[in-house]
Design an enzyme around this catalytic site. Structure first.
Site, PDB file in Angstrom:
ATOM      1  N   HIS A   1      56.705  61.889  88.516  1.00 52.40           N
ATOM      2  CA  HIS A   1      56.455  62.862  89.584  1.00 52.40           C
ATOM      3  C   HIS A   1      55.786  64.077  88.955  1.00 52.40           C
ATOM      4  O   HIS A   1      56.312  64.675  88.013  1.00 52.40           O
ATOM      5  CB  HIS A   1      57.749  63.283  90.287  1.00 52.40           C
ATOM      6  CG  HIS A   1      57.509  64.207  91.441  1.00 52.40           C
ATOM      7  ND1 HIS A   1      57.319  63.755  92.729  1.00 52.40           N
ATOM      8  CD2 HIS A   1      57.387  65.563  91.496  1.00 52.40           C
ATOM      9  CE1 HIS A   1      57.108  64.783  93.527  1.00 52.40           C
ATOM     10  NE2 HIS A   1      57.137  65.899  92.804  1.00 52.40           N
ATOM     11  N   CYS A   2      54.632  64.437  89.487  1.00 49.19           N
ATOM     12  CA  CYS A   2      53.855  65.543  88.927  1.00 49.19           C
ATOM     13  C   CYS A   2      53.877  66.728  89.890  1.00 49.19           C
ATOM     14  O   CYS A   2      53.338  66.627  91.003  1.00 49.19           O
ATOM     15  CB  CYS A   2      52.414  65.097  88.676  1.00 49.19           C
ATOM     16  SG  CYS A   2      51.355  66.415  88.021  1.00 49.19           S
ATOM     17  N   PRO A   3      54.479  67.854  89.505  1.00 46.59           N
ATOM     18  CA  PRO A   3      54.509  69.022  90.399  1.00 46.59           C
ATOM     19  C   PRO A   3      53.123  69.611  90.647  1.00 46.59           C
ATOM     20  O   PRO A   3      52.903  70.247  91.675  1.00 46.59           O
ATOM     21  CB  PRO A   3      55.407  70.009  89.657  1.00 46.59           C
ATOM     22  CG  PRO A   3      55.344  69.599  88.223  1.00 46.59           C
ATOM     23  CD  PRO A   3      55.192  68.112  88.234  1.00 46.59           C
TER      24      PRO A   3
ATOM     25  N   ASN B   1      53.352  65.427  94.107  1.00 47.86           N
ATOM     26  CA  ASN B   1      53.483  64.029  94.514  1.00 47.86           C
ATOM     27  C   ASN B   1      53.823  63.181  93.303  1.00 47.86           C
ATOM     28  O   ASN B   1      53.665  63.624  92.158  1.00 47.86           O
ATOM     29  CB  ASN B   1      52.167  63.537  95.141  1.00 47.86           C
ATOM     30  CG  ASN B   1      52.365  62.305  96.014  1.00 47.86           C
ATOM     31  OD1 ASN B   1      53.488  61.854  96.230  1.00 47.86           O
ATOM     32  ND2 ASN B   1      51.272  61.772  96.515  1.00 47.86           N
TER      33      ASN B   1
END
Length: 287
Positions: A145-147, A151
C-alpha cells in the site's frame, strides 16, 4: 497455496463496482494528504522550470527553451496521469462478503478440499491475495500500500504505478540537468539577466528545486527498480518480505507482458491505455 481446481470471479459473483465503472478512491486522510503533496511538488517544479529556467532563456536560445519546455511538461503530464490512474484504478479488490454458503457450495468442493476466507472482509481469498488494512479489502497480487498514490499497488494498477515512478524520475533528472546548465551559463554573468526574480529569490528557488529533484529521483529510481524486479520474477513485495515462494515457470519477458499487455507497443509507455492481457486462471480458491 497449491490448488486442485481453478475458479474465476464469474463463479462467485464478480465485483459489481467494476461493472458500473465507478471511480475507485480510498478515503484515507494520510493518503489524500500525501497524494496532494505529490501533485503540489510537481506543479512547483513546473513553475520553477518555466519561470526560472525556460522563459528567461527564450530570447537567447528559442530552440533550447522550446524543446526543454515541451519535453518537461510532456513528462510531467505523463507522470501526473500515471499517478491519477494509479490512485483511481481498482488494484484488484476481492468483493466484500462473498464468502457466503451459496458461493462456497458453487465451488463444488471435493472431500478434503478447503477454501481460504478472510476474517476481516469476509471474502473468499484467492491465492496471492492479501488484506489491506487501509483499503479494508483483500487485494489480488498485492505488492504494497503506497500512501503517495493513496492506494494499493496490485494486479490491476501496477502498470500505472511503474510508469509513475519512471516519469517522476525522468522529470527529476531533467530538472537537475537544466539547473546545472543554468548555473554554468549564469556563473560569469549578472543574475538579473538569467531570471525574472531577484538573485536571492532565484537561488532559493533553484536550491529548493535541486533538493526536490535529487530526493524524488533517488526515491523513484529505487521504487522503479524494485517494481521491475517484482515484475520480472513475478514476486510481490509482500511475498518477498514473508518469503512466500511462487513459481510459475514463465520467462521474465512473459511476466512483464502480464503487467503491461500481451502485445508490445507504445501503449506500454502511456498511462491512457489499460493493459490488455490474456485471462489466465492463476488464482485458485481451493486447496
Amino acid at each position: 497455496m497449491a490448488g486442485n481446481g481453478n475458479y474465476h470471479y464469474s463463479h462467485i459473483g464478480y465485483n459489481s463496482d467494476r461493472g458500473k465503472k465507478k471511480l475507485w478512491f480510498i478515503k484515507d486522510g494520510c493518503g489524500v494528504f500525501c497524494a496532494g503533496i505529490t501533485w503540489g511538488l510537481v506543479f512547483y517544479a513546473q513553475f520553477v522550470v518555466l519561470a526560472v529556467l525556460i522563459i528567461p532563456n527564450i530570447s537567447k536560445s528559442a530552440v533550447y527553451s522550446t524543446f526543454n519546455g515541451l519535453l518537461f511538461n510532456a513528462l510531467a503530464i505523463l507522470a501526473l496521469t500515471s499517478h491519477f490512474k494509479s490512485m483511481t484504478t481498482d488494484p484488484g479488490a476481492v468483493p466484500k462478503g462473498n464468502a457466503t454458503k451459496e458461493n462456497i457450495e458453487s465451488l463444488q468442493l471435493k472431500p478434503g478440499q478447503i477454501v481460504y476466507k478472510c476474517a476481516k472482509c469476509f471474502s473468499i481469498k484467492p491465492e496471492r491475495a492479501h488484506h489491506c488494512s487501509v483499503c479494508k479489502r483483500c487485494i489480488k497480487k498485492m505488492d504494497h500500500h503506497c500512501p503517495w498514490i493513496n492506494n494499493c499497488v496490485g494486479e490491476a494498477n501496477q502498470k500505472y504505478f511503474v510508469l509513475f515512478t519512471l516519469y517522476i524520475a525522468a522529470i527529476s533528472l531533467h530538472a537537475l540537468i537544466m539547473v546545472v546548465i543554468h548555473f554554468v551559463q549564469c556563473f560569469d554573468t549578472q543574475w538579473q539577466a538569467c531570471s525574472i526574480f531577484s538573485p536571492p529569490a532565484t537561488i532559493i528557488l533553484l536550491i529548493t528545486l535541486t533538493f526536490e529533484g535529487l530526493l524524488f529521483f533517488l526515491f523513484t529510481c529505487i521504487m522503479f527498480c524494485t517494481q521491475l524486479h517484482s515484475m520480472c520474477y513475478d514476486e510481490t513485495g509482500i511475498e518477498q518480505l514473508k518469503n512466500e515462494k511462487h513459481y510459475q515457470g514463465r520467462s521474465k519477458w512473459l511476466n512483464i507482458k502480464s503487467v503491461f499487455g500481451d502485445k508490445f507497443s507504445y501503449d506500454w509507455f502511456l498511462p491512457f491505455y489499460q493493459p490488455v492481457t490474456a485471462k489466465q486462471d492463476v488464482y485458485q480458491y481451493i486447496v
